[in-house]
Scaffold this active site. Sequence first.
Site, PDB file in Angstrom:
ATOM      1  N   SER A 192       0.823  -1.208   0.000  1.00  0.00           N
ATOM      2  CA  SER A 192       0.000   0.000   0.000  1.00  0.00           C
ATOM      3  C   SER A 192       0.853   1.251   0.000  1.00  0.00           C
ATOM      4  O   SER A 192       1.730   1.423   0.858  1.00  0.00           O
ATOM      5  CB  SER A 192      -0.875   0.044   1.253  1.00  0.00           C
ATOM      6  OG  SER A 192      -1.662  -1.114   1.332  1.00  0.00           O
ATOM      7  N   HIS A 229      -3.974   0.828  -4.660  1.00  0.00           N
ATOM      8  CA  HIS A 229      -3.395  -0.344  -5.303  1.00  0.00           C
ATOM      9  C   HIS A 229      -3.702  -0.264  -6.785  1.00  0.00           C
ATOM     10  O   HIS A 229      -4.851  -0.383  -7.192  1.00  0.00           O
ATOM     11  CB  HIS A 229      -3.989  -1.630  -4.732  1.00  0.00           C
ATOM     12  CG  HIS A 229      -3.613  -1.870  -3.307  1.00  0.00           C
ATOM     13  ND1 HIS A 229      -2.520  -2.611  -2.944  1.00  0.00           N
ATOM     14  CD2 HIS A 229      -4.168  -1.431  -2.158  1.00  0.00           C
ATOM     15  CE1 HIS A 229      -2.418  -2.623  -1.624  1.00  0.00           C
ATOM     16  NE2 HIS A 229      -3.408  -1.927  -1.129  1.00  0.00           N
ATOM     17  N   HIS A 271      -5.791  -8.461  -1.044  1.00  0.00           N
ATOM     18  CA  HIS A 271      -5.729  -8.949   0.335  1.00  0.00           C
ATOM     19  C   HIS A 271      -6.857  -9.935   0.633  1.00  0.00           C
ATOM     20  O   HIS A 271      -7.943  -9.872   0.065  1.00  0.00           O
ATOM     21  CB  HIS A 271      -5.839  -7.768   1.299  1.00  0.00           C
ATOM     22  CG  HIS A 271      -4.709  -6.780   1.171  1.00  0.00           C
ATOM     23  ND1 HIS A 271      -4.654  -5.851   0.176  1.00  0.00           N
ATOM     24  CD2 HIS A 271      -3.589  -6.606   1.917  1.00  0.00           C
ATOM     25  CE1 HIS A 271      -3.542  -5.135   0.313  1.00  0.00           C
ATOM     26  NE2 HIS A 271      -2.885  -5.572   1.364  1.00  0.00           N
ATOM     27  N   TYR A 295      -8.700  -9.924   3.145  1.00  0.00           N
ATOM     28  CA  TYR A 295      -9.893  -9.267   3.709  1.00  0.00           C
ATOM     29  C   TYR A 295     -10.893  -8.844   2.639  1.00  0.00           C
ATOM     30  O   TYR A 295     -12.009  -8.460   2.960  1.00  0.00           O
ATOM     31  CB  TYR A 295      -9.523  -8.074   4.601  1.00  0.00           C
ATOM     32  CG  TYR A 295      -8.741  -6.955   3.940  1.00  0.00           C
ATOM     33  CD1 TYR A 295      -9.314  -6.153   2.965  1.00  0.00           C
ATOM     34  CD2 TYR A 295      -7.423  -6.725   4.286  1.00  0.00           C
ATOM     35  CE1 TYR A 295      -8.584  -5.143   2.363  1.00  0.00           C
ATOM     36  CE2 TYR A 295      -6.690  -5.718   3.698  1.00  0.00           C
ATOM     37  CZ  TYR A 295      -7.283  -4.931   2.726  1.00  0.00           C
ATOM     38  OH  TYR A 295      -6.563  -3.942   2.116  1.00  0.00           O
ATOM     39  N   GLU A 296     -10.469  -8.911   1.371  1.00  0.00           N
ATOM     40  CA  GLU A 296     -11.426  -8.542   0.324  1.00  0.00           C
ATOM     41  C   GLU A 296     -12.443  -9.662   0.062  1.00  0.00           C
ATOM     42  O   GLU A 296     -13.370  -9.475  -0.717  1.00  0.00           O
ATOM     43  CB  GLU A 296     -10.668  -8.134  -0.938  1.00  0.00           C
ATOM     44  CG  GLU A 296      -9.905  -6.838  -0.640  1.00  0.00           C
ATOM     45  CD  GLU A 296      -9.135  -6.289  -1.814  1.00  0.00           C
ATOM     46  OE1 GLU A 296      -9.770  -5.965  -2.823  1.00  0.00           O
ATOM     47  OE2 GLU A 296      -7.910  -6.194  -1.711  1.00  0.00           O
ATOM     48  N   ALA A 353       3.013  -1.954   3.831  1.00  0.00           N
ATOM     49  CA  ALA A 353       2.845  -0.857   4.778  1.00  0.00           C
ATOM     50  C   ALA A 353       2.457  -1.510   6.093  1.00  0.00           C
ATOM     51  O   ALA A 353       1.637  -2.427   6.109  1.00  0.00           O
ATOM     52  CB  ALA A 353       1.745   0.078   4.316  1.00  0.00           C
ATOM     53  N   MET A 411      -1.521  -6.435   7.194  1.00  0.00           N
ATOM     54  CA  MET A 411      -2.600  -7.309   6.733  1.00  0.00           C
ATOM     55  C   MET A 411      -2.202  -8.102   5.485  1.00  0.00           C
ATOM     56  O   MET A 411      -3.065  -8.491   4.697  1.00  0.00           O
ATOM     57  CB  MET A 411      -3.844  -6.470   6.428  1.00  0.00           C
ATOM     58  CG  MET A 411      -4.290  -5.590   7.589  1.00  0.00           C
ATOM     59  SD  MET A 411      -5.625  -4.488   7.108  1.00  0.00           S
ATOM     60  CE  MET A 411      -5.707  -3.405   8.535  1.00  0.00           C
ATOM     61  N   SER A 412      -0.917  -8.327   5.299  1.00  0.00           N
ATOM     62  CA  SER A 412      -0.498  -9.023   4.070  1.00  0.00           C
ATOM     63  C   SER A 412       0.751  -9.837   4.348  1.00  0.00           C
ATOM     64  O   SER A 412       1.001 -10.248   5.475  1.00  0.00           O
ATOM     65  CB  SER A 412      -0.202  -7.992   2.978  1.00  0.00           C
ATOM     66  OG  SER A 412       0.915  -7.195   3.351  1.00  0.00           O
ATOM     67  N   ASN A 458       2.483   4.180  10.166  1.00  0.00           N
ATOM     68  CA  ASN A 458       1.814   4.834  11.296  1.00  0.00           C
ATOM     69  C   ASN A 458       2.269   4.195  12.595  1.00  0.00           C
ATOM     70  O   ASN A 458       2.746   3.062  12.602  1.00  0.00           O
ATOM     71  CB  ASN A 458       0.288   4.668  11.163  1.00  0.00           C
ATOM     72  CG  ASN A 458      -0.105   3.208  11.049  1.00  0.00           C
ATOM     73  OD1 ASN A 458       0.115   2.567  10.019  1.00  0.00           O
ATOM     74  ND2 ASN A 458      -0.670   2.673  12.100  1.00  0.00           N
ATOM     75  N   HIS A 468      -6.497   4.848   6.488  1.00  0.00           N
ATOM     76  CA  HIS A 468      -5.867   4.357   5.257  1.00  0.00           C
ATOM     77  C   HIS A 468      -5.147   5.506   4.542  1.00  0.00           C
ATOM     78  O   HIS A 468      -4.087   5.305   3.937  1.00  0.00           O
ATOM     79  CB  HIS A 468      -6.941   3.729   4.358  1.00  0.00           C
ATOM     80  CG  HIS A 468      -6.389   3.044   3.141  1.00  0.00           C
ATOM     81  ND1 HIS A 468      -5.431   2.042   3.191  1.00  0.00           N
ATOM     82  CD2 HIS A 468      -6.662   3.222   1.827  1.00  0.00           C
ATOM     83  CE1 HIS A 468      -5.147   1.643   1.960  1.00  0.00           C
ATOM     84  NE2 HIS A 468      -5.869   2.338   1.107  1.00  0.00           N
TER      85      HIS A 468
HETATM   86  N1  HPA Z   1      -2.358  -2.109  11.387  1.00  0.00           N
HETATM   87  C1  HPA Z   1      -2.560  -3.065  10.475  1.00  0.00           C
HETATM   88  N2  HPA Z   1      -2.186  -2.953   9.212  1.00  0.00           N
HETATM   89  C2  HPA Z   1      -1.578  -1.817   8.836  1.00  0.00           C
HETATM   90  C3  HPA Z   1      -1.344  -0.777   9.747  1.00  0.00           C
HETATM   91  C4  HPA Z   1      -1.753  -0.928  11.094  1.00  0.00           C
HETATM   92  O1  HPA Z   1      -1.588  -0.042  11.949  1.00  0.00           O
HETATM   93  N3  HPA Z   1      -0.737   0.217   9.052  1.00  0.00           N
HETATM   94  C5  HPA Z   1      -0.601  -0.226   7.779  1.00  0.00           C
HETATM   95  N4  HPA Z   1      -1.106  -1.460   7.642  1.00  0.00           N
END
Ligand code: HPA
Length: 279
Positions: free
Chosen positions: A34, A65, A87, A89-90, A117, A218-219, A242, A254
């Site tokens: 991402s 993406h 991902h 989650y989709e 990310a 998440m990947s 973050n 996001h």
């Molecule tokens: N948590 C989960 N997935 C992420 C995060 C997060 O803080 N930042 C970027 N992908």
Amino acid sequence: MNQPFLTLQEIDEVVAVIGTRTAQKPRIGLILGSGLGDLAESIQNPDIIPYAELPHWPTSTVWGHAGRLVIGTLENQPVLVMQGRIHFYEGISMSQATLPVRVMQRLGIEIIIVTNAAGAIHPDYAPGDLMLITDHLNFVGMAGFNPLIGPNMNEFGLRFPDMSQAYDRALNTLARQAAKEHNITLHEGIYVGLSGPSFETPADLRFLRLAGADAVGMSTVPEVTVARHGNLRVLGISGISNKANLDGNTTTTHEEVLEAGKMMVPKLEKIIRSVLRSL
Ligand code: HPA
């Protein structure tokens, strides 16, 4: 959701279509996470295939993406770049989510460089930092969603593949040298893979910290699991987008993840270029 399982024939149908779209023979696969997709703009002599033009290939609904394969060269190395990933989650199966890695394996790719990310759990990490992934925590797998569940594909690897050295030590050394050469701080730590799409609660994050995680995303983990099953060498780098919200006083969005991605691309590009030059 862990059905359907893709078959070798379906995987090879994708490989066949790629063969009609490029004459290049990539040796290295690059998965861009991402906000990190801009790196694909540096690829020379690109042959571009939108995901939507590949059979069986899951397409992303998440902005940030681009959703295409870019096949070309970077530092004279033949590469296949996934500009954006899809991902779990989709709502796709683990087998679909990891189809790109299977396709890479059938294309004869030997090394993958996986980026993502991630949120910082380690207190010293800040947005814009990079972390070399030295190992991962497979929480999604522990919850019963391992991409290797289903009939074992003997063409790729063993029923019970070893994961003791998921992240290649020689590639890690090259990444460390590359960071040093360019004066880039490269943290080293453990990535924990969750399913998302909701970000973590403060209690989740405190728990993950106790479990030994330094960054959360998440990947990556399913892809690396499939990569190792097929004996690909893996280099993994997280871009810290973050600070994870252990105290509950900040929120995560996001947009923030994508913004930080842009900041990290130049550093990531320097490291990846330097690693490619040393291969
Ligand atoms: N948590 C989960 N997935 C992420 C995060 C997060 O803080 N930042 C970027 N992908």
